[in-house]
Write a protein that holds these residues in place. Structure first.
Motif, PDB file in Angstrom:
ATOM      1  N   ALA A 326      -2.075   8.058  -2.301  1.00 33.50           N
ATOM      2  CA  ALA A 326      -3.158   7.641  -3.190  1.00 33.50           C
ATOM      3  C   ALA A 326      -3.426   6.143  -3.064  1.00 33.50           C
ATOM      4  O   ALA A 326      -4.587   5.706  -3.066  1.00 33.50           O
ATOM      5  N   LEU A 327      -2.376   5.343  -2.937  1.00 37.28           N
ATOM      6  CA  LEU A 327      -2.549   3.899  -2.804  1.00 37.28           C
ATOM      7  C   LEU A 327      -3.323   3.551  -1.529  1.00 37.28           C
ATOM      8  O   LEU A 327      -4.156   2.638  -1.518  1.00 37.28           O
ATOM      9  N   THR A 328      -3.049   4.268  -0.455  1.00 37.25           N
ATOM     10  CA  THR A 328      -3.734   3.975   0.801  1.00 37.25           C
ATOM     11  C   THR A 328      -5.200   4.403   0.771  1.00 37.25           C
ATOM     12  O   THR A 328      -6.016   3.888   1.551  1.00 37.25           O
ATOM     13  N   GLU A 329      -5.559   5.346  -0.125  1.00 36.38           N
ATOM     14  CA  GLU A 329      -6.942   5.816  -0.212  1.00 36.38           C
ATOM     15  C   GLU A 329      -7.778   5.000  -1.188  1.00 36.38           C
ATOM     16  O   GLU A 329      -8.997   5.162  -1.252  1.00 36.38           O
ATOM     17  N   ALA A 330      -7.140   4.141  -1.983  1.00 39.25           N
ATOM     18  CA  ALA A 330      -7.873   3.380  -2.998  1.00 39.25           C
ATOM     19  C   ALA A 330      -8.878   2.428  -2.365  1.00 39.25           C
ATOM     20  O   ALA A 330      -8.574   1.760  -1.372  1.00 39.25           O
ATOM     21  N   THR A 348       6.072  -1.377  -2.490  1.00 37.78           N
ATOM     22  CA  THR A 348       5.681  -2.762  -2.735  1.00 37.78           C
ATOM     23  C   THR A 348       4.732  -3.263  -1.653  1.00 37.78           C
ATOM     24  O   THR A 348       3.720  -3.923  -1.945  1.00 37.78           O
ATOM     25  N   ALA A 349       5.033  -2.931  -0.406  1.00 39.98           N
ATOM     26  CA  ALA A 349       4.180  -3.360   0.707  1.00 39.98           C
ATOM     27  C   ALA A 349       2.794  -2.736   0.621  1.00 39.98           C
ATOM     28  O   ALA A 349       1.774  -3.414   0.835  1.00 39.98           O
ATOM     29  N   VAL A 350       2.714  -1.442   0.291  1.00 39.22           N
ATOM     30  CA  VAL A 350       1.414  -0.761   0.216  1.00 39.22           C
ATOM     31  C   VAL A 350       0.590  -1.307  -0.941  1.00 39.22           C
ATOM     32  O   VAL A 350      -0.632  -1.488  -0.823  1.00 39.22           O
ATOM     33  N   LEU A 351       1.230  -1.598  -2.070  1.00 40.47           N
ATOM     34  CA  LEU A 351       0.525  -2.230  -3.188  1.00 40.47           C
ATOM     35  C   LEU A 351      -0.024  -3.596  -2.770  1.00 40.47           C
ATOM     36  O   LEU A 351      -1.174  -3.943  -3.080  1.00 40.47           O
ATOM     37  N   SER A 352       0.795  -4.364  -2.074  1.00 39.37           N
ATOM     38  CA  SER A 352       0.375  -5.698  -1.631  1.00 39.37           C
ATOM     39  C   SER A 352      -0.792  -5.610  -0.657  1.00 39.37           C
ATOM     40  O   SER A 352      -1.770  -6.372  -0.768  1.00 39.37           O
ATOM     41  N   VAL A 353      -0.711  -4.689   0.275  1.00 34.78           N
ATOM     42  CA  VAL A 353      -1.797  -4.524   1.261  1.00 34.78           C
ATOM     43  C   VAL A 353      -3.084  -4.122   0.564  1.00 34.78           C
ATOM     44  O   VAL A 353      -4.171  -4.627   0.892  1.00 34.78           O
ATOM     45  N   ALA A 354      -2.995  -3.216  -0.417  1.00 34.23           N
ATOM     46  CA  ALA A 354      -4.194  -2.793  -1.147  1.00 34.23           C
ATOM     47  C   ALA A 354      -4.845  -3.989  -1.839  1.00 34.23           C
ATOM     48  O   ALA A 354      -6.074  -4.163  -1.791  1.00 34.23           O
ATOM     49  N   ALA A 355      -4.036  -4.819  -2.491  1.00 33.88           N
ATOM     50  CA  ALA A 355      -4.586  -5.996  -3.172  1.00 33.88           C
ATOM     51  C   ALA A 355      -5.221  -6.956  -2.177  1.00 33.88           C
ATOM     52  O   ALA A 355      -6.296  -7.516  -2.431  1.00 33.88           O
ATOM     53  N   MET A 356      -4.594  -7.143  -1.028  1.00 33.00           N
ATOM     54  CA  MET A 356      -5.108  -8.085  -0.038  1.00 33.00           C
ATOM     55  C   MET A 356      -6.384  -7.598   0.633  1.00 33.00           C
ATOM     56  O   MET A 356      -7.177  -8.407   1.135  1.00 33.00           O
ATOM     57  N   ARG A 357      -6.606  -6.281   0.642  1.00 34.14           N
ATOM     58  CA  ARG A 357      -7.870  -5.792   1.224  1.00 34.14           C
ATOM     59  C   ARG A 357      -8.969  -5.651   0.173  1.00 34.14           C
ATOM     60  O   ARG A 357     -10.031  -5.084   0.457  1.00 34.14           O
ATOM     61  N   GLY A 358      -8.722  -6.170  -1.042  1.00 33.38           N
ATOM     62  CA  GLY A 358      -9.782  -6.272  -2.030  1.00 33.38           C
ATOM     63  C   GLY A 358      -9.731  -5.275  -3.170  1.00 33.38           C
ATOM     64  O   GLY A 358     -10.611  -5.304  -4.045  1.00 33.38           O
ATOM     65  N   ILE A 386       2.224 -10.813  -7.114  1.00 33.34           N
ATOM     66  CA  ILE A 386       1.221 -11.753  -7.605  1.00 33.34           C
ATOM     67  C   ILE A 386       0.659 -12.570  -6.449  1.00 33.34           C
ATOM     68  O   ILE A 386      -0.553 -12.803  -6.354  1.00 33.34           O
ATOM     69  N   ASP A 387       1.517 -12.995  -5.540  1.00 35.28           N
ATOM     70  CA  ASP A 387       1.059 -13.756  -4.370  1.00 35.28           C
ATOM     71  C   ASP A 387       0.085 -12.933  -3.520  1.00 35.28           C
ATOM     72  O   ASP A 387      -0.821 -13.491  -2.879  1.00 35.28           O
ATOM     73  N   ALA A 388       0.279 -11.606  -3.507  1.00 36.66           N
ATOM     74  CA  ALA A 388      -0.603 -10.736  -2.720  1.00 36.66           C
ATOM     75  C   ALA A 388      -1.928 -10.470  -3.419  1.00 36.66           C
ATOM     76  O   ALA A 388      -2.858  -9.951  -2.799  1.00 36.66           O
ATOM     77  N   GLY A 389      -2.026 -10.808  -4.719  1.00 32.77           N
ATOM     78  CA  GLY A 389      -3.274 -10.608  -5.447  1.00 32.77           C
ATOM     79  C   GLY A 389      -3.222  -9.567  -6.541  1.00 32.77           C
ATOM     80  O   GLY A 389      -4.255  -9.272  -7.158  1.00 32.77           O
ATOM     81  N   CYS A 390      -2.044  -8.992  -6.794  1.00 32.61           N
ATOM     82  CA  CYS A 390      -1.918  -8.022  -7.879  1.00 32.61           C
ATOM     83  C   CYS A 390      -1.929  -8.732  -9.232  1.00 32.61           C
ATOM     84  O   CYS A 390      -1.478  -9.870  -9.359  1.00 32.61           O
ATOM     85  N   HIS A 391      -2.439  -8.038 -10.246  1.00 32.61           N
ATOM     86  CA  HIS A 391      -2.453  -8.558 -11.605  1.00 32.61           C
ATOM     87  C   HIS A 391      -1.349  -7.862 -12.403  1.00 32.61           C
ATOM     88  O   HIS A 391      -1.372  -6.636 -12.562  1.00 32.61           O
ATOM     89  N   ILE A 392      -0.401  -8.638 -12.901  1.00 37.37           N
ATOM     90  CA  ILE A 392       0.713  -8.092 -13.670  1.00 37.37           C
ATOM     91  C   ILE A 392       0.503  -8.450 -15.137  1.00 37.37           C
ATOM     92  O   ILE A 392       0.223  -9.612 -15.470  1.00 37.37           O
TER      93      ILE A 392
END
Length: 483
Positions: A326-330, A348-358, A386-392
């Motif tokens: 699901a994370l990769t399809e977001a 953690t990596a997939v969450l970070s990648v999702a944030a970095m791609r917008g 947070i560095d990758a762009g996620c909002h905590i």
């Protein structure tokens, strides 16, 4: 005597060499992470005697093997299992930006449970809404009640359920109550003597204080399932505890969300309960009392859903892998609410990648955790996200025990599993995977309400921790797979 003196150093060296090669070979063949394999091989080769011994004690993953042995899977399964998927995908109306078809196709390959259309799912906030609805369903039962819970406390809430079950028992309703062996001791005294006194048919999952059973204490049944007459279901993350009854102003309040389910997917909830009950007691639940024919609860605007049971006896955890898919399809949004947030490096990596791609990623955690050390272990990786762009976000007020996830306002997952190694590797869990924009938006509305009373976690606040606190958090993080 002289011969023995001459031979024993050779014998010990031979044992050491054979054990070292065997342990190193096992690490290379079984460790999927090359860094883990290389680390263990180096440790085994460079630390004489202790290297391979420590690997045997701590490096060999016995969880899956032990779980399968407990299940009796090598001897064959006699329990009713879902039929293999026909290959037909659920009929889902959605915007093209979210590749639901790809996610659904992945889901069918991951788990045999089919997607079921025509379900309704009601959101019940806290025990103030959930407990009355659950007790009303038990009071309306005419055939059967199946209840599985991790915690069934001997308190105000526990006695509400105890009295309802007693009334059902007197009416001749068939009762099956499954409580986790560890969870049954969360209150003192336990509720077990009361169940026994009222002749309510109960069982405890993996309950034993025998020393040879202690290795299995890690494998807990964390599922929350209530199915009444085989047609009305409840599931989510809520235990039975007076802390969930917020209006009664308990000493330790717990905010949580549960779900009332009607429609064909209830059969999947019942099938999951029956599987665990048979494993625990040997009794096979079958027939119309437990598995009646269920028609679609809402054929026109129903929710497409299916149950995701998961446990350490499965090679690929369906809940974890569905999260990853699901994370990769977001495309637009990922929203997560969880009380315990200790995702592995891949999540953690997939969450970070999702944030970095917008993709806008919101992760909502409790500011006050009932297990402080879990919060300590989680803090270091929050900085990376947070560095990758996620909002905590950390919610103020009482401890939030809810487990929610939505993607792009269309897809959602709810249930018992937390974002930690215990839920995604050690426990037996149950989530619901749902395809419905209206339902996802209702969950998003709840998440928005939590964020309005939450404080953002920033890189500055994490960096401002003192050195002793940072060392404490880093040390506790090393044990995160088992917290």
């Amino acid at each position: 005597m002289q011969i023995f003196v001459d031979i024993w150093p050779i014998a010990i060296a031979t044992i050491q060499f054979a054990a070292m090669l065997g342990a190193a070979g096992h690490a290379m063949l079984t460790k999927s992470d090359v860094r883990s394999a290389a680390g263990w091989v180096g440790f085994i080769l460079l630390v004489p005697f202790l290297g391979w011994l420590i690997y045997l004690l701590f490096g060999v993953n016995r969880i899956q093997r032990r779980a399968r042995e407990l299940r009796g899977l090598p001897r064959g399964i006699t329990l009713p299992l879902p039929k293999p998927s026909t290959g037909e995908l659920p009929s889902i109306e959605s915007e093209e930006r979210f590749e639901l078809e790809n996610l659904a196709r992945f889901g069918q390959k991951m788990l045999a449970e089919p997607f079921e259309a025509g379900n309704t799912i009601d959101i019940l906030e806290n025990g103030d809404e959930a407990y009355p609805a659950m007790i009303a369903a038990i009071d309306a039962a005419t055939r059967s009640v199946a209840l599985s819970t991790y915690i069934f406390n001997n308190d105000k809430a526990g006695h509400l359920f105890l009295d309802a079950l007693s009334r059902a028992h007197k009416r001749g309703v068939r009762l099956r109550i499954l409580i986790d062996g560890v969870g049954s001791w969360y209150s003192h005294p336990s509720i077990i003597p009361e169940l026994r006194k009222r002749n309510i048919n109960y069982a405890r999952f993996l309950h034993s204080f025998m020393p040879w059973q202690m290795p299995y204490l890690n494998m807990r049944n964390h599922q929350k399932i209530l199915v009444v007459d085989g047609i009305c279901g409840f599931t989510g993350g809520m235990n039975i505890s007076e802390g969930n009854i917020i209006l009664s102003r308990p000493k330790k309040p717990i905010r949580d969300i549960h779900f009332r389910v009607n429609g064909p997917v209830v059969t999947q909830l019942m099938r999951t309960f029956a599987y665990e009950w048979t494993f625990t007691t040997g009794e096979i639940l079958d027939g119309a009392d437990w598995f009646p024919e269920i028609i679609e609860a809402n054929a026109t605007h129903g929710i497409v859903a299916r149950a995701l049971p998961a446990g350490p006896d499965q090679g690929m955890n369906p809940i974890r892998w569905t999260m990853l898919a699901a994370l990769t399809e977001a495309h637009e949004s990922i929203r997560i609410v969880t009380p315990y947030f200790l995702p592995d490096s891949t999540l953690t990596a997939v969450l970070s990648v999702a944030a970095m791609r917008g993709v806008k990623v919101d992760i909502v955690l409790p500011a006050t955790n009932n297990l402080p050390f879990v919060d300590w272990a989680a803090t270091p990786q929050l900085a990376w996200l947070i560095d990758a762009g996620c909002h905590i976000w950390k919610t103020s007020g009482p401890f939030v025990h809810s487990k929610l996830m939505t993607i792009d306002g269309i897809w959602s997952m709810v249930g018992s599993a937390n974002w930690d190694g215990r839920s995604l590797r050690l426990n037996f869990e149950l989530n619901l995977e749902c395809y419905d924009g209206a339902f996802a938006k209702r969950l998003d509305h709840l998440i928005d309400k939590k964020i309005t009373v939450a404080n953002p976690v920033t890189r500055q606040t994490i960096s401002a921790r003192s050195l002793p606190i940072r060392l404490r958090d880093a040390a506790i993080r090393l044990a995160s797979p088992y917290l």
